[in-house]
Design a protein around this motif. Sequence first.
Motif, short mmCIF file in Angstrom:
data_model
loop_
_atom_site.label_atom_id
_atom_site.label_comp_id
_atom_site.label_asym_id
_atom_site.label_seq_id
_atom_site.Cartn_x
_atom_site.Cartn_y
_atom_site.Cartn_z
N ASP A 30 11.85 -13.54 -0.23
CA ASP A 30 13.15 -13.24 -1.01
C ASP A 30 12.79 -12.08 -2.32
N ASP A 31 12.30 -11.35 -2.65
CA ASP A 31 12.72 -10.91 -4.18
C ASP A 31 11.89 -9.40 -3.58
N THR A 32 11.11 -9.13 -2.03
CA THR A 32 10.93 -7.46 -1.84
C THR A 32 11.74 -7.29 -0.84
N ILE A 33 11.59 -6.05 -1.01
CA ILE A 33 12.06 -4.84 0.23
C ILE A 33 10.91 -3.91 1.05
N MET A 34 10.44 -4.76 2.07
CA MET A 34 8.86 -4.03 2.75
C MET A 34 9.68 -2.37 2.99
N VAL A 35 8.74 -1.78 3.26
CA VAL A 35 9.09 -0.29 3.61
C VAL A 35 7.56 -0.16 4.42
N SER A 36 7.60 0.15 6.17
CA SER A 36 6.46 0.04 6.56
C SER A 36 5.72 1.39 7.21
N GLY A 41 -4.72 6.89 11.69
CA GLY A 41 -5.28 5.85 11.54
C GLY A 41 -5.13 4.62 9.98
N ALA A 42 -3.78 4.40 10.27
CA ALA A 42 -3.69 3.28 9.17
C ALA A 42 -2.59 3.01 8.74
N ARG A 43 -2.35 1.97 8.49
CA ARG A 43 -0.23 1.60 8.83
C ARG A 43 -0.69 0.95 7.46
N ILE A 44 0.93 0.92 7.00
CA ILE A 44 1.24 1.08 5.45
C ILE A 44 2.48 0.14 5.14
N GLU A 45 2.59 -1.10 4.43
CA GLU A 45 2.98 -1.80 4.34
C GLU A 45 3.22 -1.81 2.59
N LEU A 46 4.82 -1.66 2.25
CA LEU A 46 4.67 -1.88 0.90
C LEU A 46 5.75 -2.31 -0.02
N ASP A 47 5.80 -3.04 -0.78
CA ASP A 47 7.15 -4.27 -1.09
C ASP A 47 7.71 -3.73 -2.32
N PHE A 48 8.25 -3.37 -2.67
CA PHE A 48 9.39 -2.80 -3.75
C PHE A 48 9.89 -4.03 -4.22
N PHE A 49 9.12 -4.55 -5.65
CA PHE A 49 9.97 -6.28 -6.32
C PHE A 49 10.89 -4.83 -7.41
N ASP A 50 11.10 -5.91 -8.25
CA ASP A 50 12.12 -5.45 -9.08
C ASP A 50 11.72 -4.74 -10.26
#
Length: 82
Positions: A30-36, A41-50
Amino acid sequence: MTLSGIKDLIPFLNYLDKEKIYYRLDHVRDDTIMVSFTLVGARIELDFFDDHIEFSIFRGSEAVEDNVDLLFELIQAHWSDD
């Protein structure tokens, strides 16, 4: 570049575009937008909060497999509710 929250999402996406890194946007909380995105060698999941960011790094072998039994063993080991 600093990443201190949702206001930095567009500049970060522009950075990924400039570096020619393919990414995906998701809204799974509900409170984030995720950039994957995936790097060698790596997968990144980055959550942007307010007001901040959080990220997870998933590392592992990039070996190509063809053993279907191994595929289903992995799915059962890492997805099963048991």
